[in-house]
Design a protein around this motif. Structure first.
Motif, mmCIF file in Angstrom:
data_model
loop_
_atom_site.group_PDB
_atom_site.id
_atom_site.type_symbol
_atom_site.label_atom_id
_atom_site.label_comp_id
_atom_site.label_asym_id
_atom_site.label_seq_id
_atom_site.Cartn_x
_atom_site.Cartn_y
_atom_site.Cartn_z
ATOM 1 N N UNK A 137 7.380 22.052 -2.527
ATOM 2 C CA UNK A 137 7.303 20.889 -3.411
ATOM 3 C C UNK A 137 6.958 19.672 -2.557
ATOM 4 N N UNK A 138 6.769 18.538 -3.215
ATOM 5 C CA UNK A 138 6.443 17.328 -2.474
ATOM 6 C C UNK A 138 7.277 16.164 -2.987
ATOM 7 N N UNK A 139 7.292 15.113 -2.213
ATOM 8 C CA UNK A 139 7.989 13.884 -2.569
ATOM 9 C C UNK A 139 7.109 12.726 -2.120
ATOM 10 N N UNK A 140 6.927 11.737 -3.007
ATOM 11 C CA UNK A 140 6.040 10.617 -2.718
ATOM 12 C C UNK A 140 6.758 9.307 -2.988
ATOM 13 N N UNK A 141 6.556 8.349 -2.091
ATOM 14 C CA UNK A 141 7.129 7.014 -2.235
ATOM 15 C C UNK A 141 6.020 5.988 -2.171
ATOM 16 N N UNK A 142 6.178 4.898 -2.961
ATOM 17 C CA UNK A 142 5.187 3.849 -3.042
ATOM 18 C C UNK A 142 5.899 2.506 -2.867
ATOM 19 N N UNK A 143 5.396 1.663 -1.955
ATOM 20 C CA UNK A 143 5.988 0.347 -1.741
ATOM 21 C C UNK A 143 5.335 -0.676 -2.666
ATOM 22 N N UNK A 144 5.966 -1.827 -2.842
ATOM 23 C CA UNK A 144 5.253 -2.938 -3.484
ATOM 24 C C UNK A 144 4.229 -3.480 -2.486
ATOM 25 N N UNK B 287 -1.512 6.777 -8.640
ATOM 26 C CA UNK B 287 -1.337 6.335 -10.026
ATOM 27 C C UNK B 287 -0.254 5.258 -10.125
ATOM 28 N N UNK B 288 0.855 5.461 -9.414
ATOM 29 C CA UNK B 288 1.915 4.459 -9.424
ATOM 30 C C UNK B 288 1.433 3.171 -8.754
ATOM 31 N N UNK B 289 0.676 3.287 -7.676
ATOM 32 C CA UNK B 289 0.132 2.093 -7.012
ATOM 33 C C UNK B 289 -0.813 1.349 -7.959
ATOM 34 N N UNK B 290 -1.646 2.079 -8.689
ATOM 35 C CA UNK B 290 -2.551 1.444 -9.655
ATOM 36 C C UNK B 290 -1.767 0.717 -10.745
ATOM 37 N N UNK B 291 -0.693 1.348 -11.237
ATOM 38 C CA UNK B 291 0.153 0.706 -12.255
ATOM 39 C C UNK B 291 0.799 -0.555 -11.690
ATOM 40 N N UNK B 292 1.183 -0.499 -10.409
ATOM 41 C CA UNK B 292 1.776 -1.673 -9.771
ATOM 42 C C UNK B 292 0.763 -2.801 -9.731
ATOM 43 N N UNK B 293 -0.470 -2.513 -9.302
ATOM 44 C CA UNK B 293 -1.508 -3.547 -9.266
ATOM 45 C C UNK B 293 -1.788 -4.073 -10.672
ATOM 46 N N UNK B 294 -1.842 -3.165 -11.644
ATOM 47 C CA UNK B 294 -2.111 -3.557 -13.029
ATOM 48 C C UNK B 294 -1.040 -4.529 -13.529
ATOM 49 N N UNK B 295 0.195 -4.224 -13.238
ATOM 50 C CA UNK B 295 1.311 -5.056 -13.685
ATOM 51 C C UNK B 295 1.355 -6.368 -12.906
ATOM 52 N N UNK B 296 1.090 -6.292 -11.612
ATOM 53 C CA UNK B 296 1.235 -7.462 -10.750
ATOM 54 C C UNK B 296 0.036 -8.386 -10.819
ATOM 55 N N UNK B 297 -1.150 -7.850 -11.063
ATOM 56 C CA UNK B 297 -2.351 -8.676 -11.091
ATOM 57 C C UNK B 297 -2.873 -8.904 -9.686
ATOM 58 N N UNK B 298 -3.733 -9.894 -9.507
ATOM 59 C CA UNK B 298 -4.278 -10.157 -8.174
ATOM 60 C C UNK B 298 -3.158 -10.460 -7.192
ATOM 61 N N UNK B 299 -3.232 -9.824 -6.037
ATOM 62 C CA UNK B 299 -2.190 -10.025 -5.034
ATOM 63 C C UNK B 299 -2.372 -11.355 -4.358
ATOM 64 N N UNK B 300 -1.263 -12.048 -4.220
ATOM 65 C CA UNK B 300 -1.252 -13.278 -3.438
ATOM 66 C C UNK B 300 0.147 -13.458 -2.885
ATOM 67 N N UNK B 301 0.231 -14.061 -1.737
ATOM 68 C CA UNK B 301 1.539 -14.300 -1.139
ATOM 69 C C UNK B 301 2.255 -15.334 -2.001
ATOM 70 N N UNK C 132 -0.825 -6.132 5.233
ATOM 71 C CA UNK C 132 -0.582 -7.297 4.385
ATOM 72 C C UNK C 132 -1.458 -7.223 3.141
ATOM 73 N N UNK C 133 -0.836 -7.400 1.976
ATOM 74 C CA UNK C 133 -1.569 -7.342 0.711
ATOM 75 C C UNK C 133 -1.932 -5.950 0.268
ATOM 76 N N UNK C 134 -1.311 -4.932 0.876
ATOM 77 C CA UNK C 134 -1.602 -3.540 0.517
ATOM 78 C C UNK C 134 -0.321 -2.839 0.079
ATOM 79 N N UNK C 135 -0.495 -1.819 -0.738
ATOM 80 C CA UNK C 135 0.603 -0.942 -1.140
ATOM 81 C C UNK C 135 0.563 0.254 -0.208
ATOM 82 N N UNK C 136 1.729 0.631 0.314
ATOM 83 C CA UNK C 136 1.821 1.778 1.216
ATOM 84 C C UNK C 136 2.369 2.972 0.442
#
Length: 181
Positions: A92-99, A29-43, A157-161
């Motif tokens: 419990x769990x812990x999750x991290x999302x990169x740009x 969900x956080x990765x989707x929000x990141x893509x939504x905010x950022x738009x098409x990925x480009x270097x 490259x061009x992916x969220x981890x």
């Protein structure tokens, strides 16, 4: 032998129940929000503009997460080598999302420095189209001396981890440091 089969059957049963197996779903969900905010990925030529936008998104996400009643939610993991600390208590769990990554290779290091909980780790990459690919899995064993595990991720490259960790012990804790570069 029967005891071993019973333990294995219980493990498979618990792993099939949502919330008992670690996966990258919480970070999706956080990765989707990141893509939504950022738009098409480009270097982007201007890395500082990218970092500013990511920091703004990170601030907004943290505000939303802290005001939504979520006790623990996914957090951003910067890829500049900065260290995040945390403790995962009792299943419990812990999750991290990169740009989105500018590089084809990313190194993620998790250092268990305290606690004795067996803890599962799964690392996934999410494309702009939302497809999620599992890249790595690892289980930190019950270990009072601590352990460090380094993951080398290629073709990101061009992916969220997304890095998801789940404490598999009922009463023990897992204290860690995580970084990405």
């Amino acid at each position: 032998m029967k005891k071993l089969l019973l333990v294995f059957a219980v493990f498979l049963f618990l792993a099939a129940i949502p919330g008992f197996a670690q996966d990258c779903g919480q970070g999706k969900k956080l990765a989707e929000k990141t893509w939504e905010k950022w738009g098409p990925w480009q270097a982007k030529n201007e890395l500082s503009l990218f970092k500013r936008d990511v920091q703004k998104l990170k601030t907004e996400w943290n505000w939303i997460a802290s005001n939504s009643g979520e006790i623990v939610g996914p957090r951003f993991l910067d890829v500049d080598g900065g260290i995040e600390n945390g403790t995962i208590i009792g299943q419990a769990s812990s999750t991290f999302v990169t740009p989105p990554s500018f590089n084809n290779r990313l190194e993620v290091t998790i250092n268990q420095y305290n606690g004795i909980a067996q803890t599962g780790v799964v690392i996934c990459a999410m494309d702009r189209d939302g497809s999620l690919t599992q890249l790595e899995t690892f289980t930190f064993p019950v270990n009072s001396k601590g352990q460090t595990k380094k993951f080398i991720l290629n073709n990101v490259s061009g992916k969220i981890v997304i890095v998801a960790m789940k404490n598999l012990s009922a009463a023990n804790r897992f204290q860690y440091r995580i970084n990405a570069k």
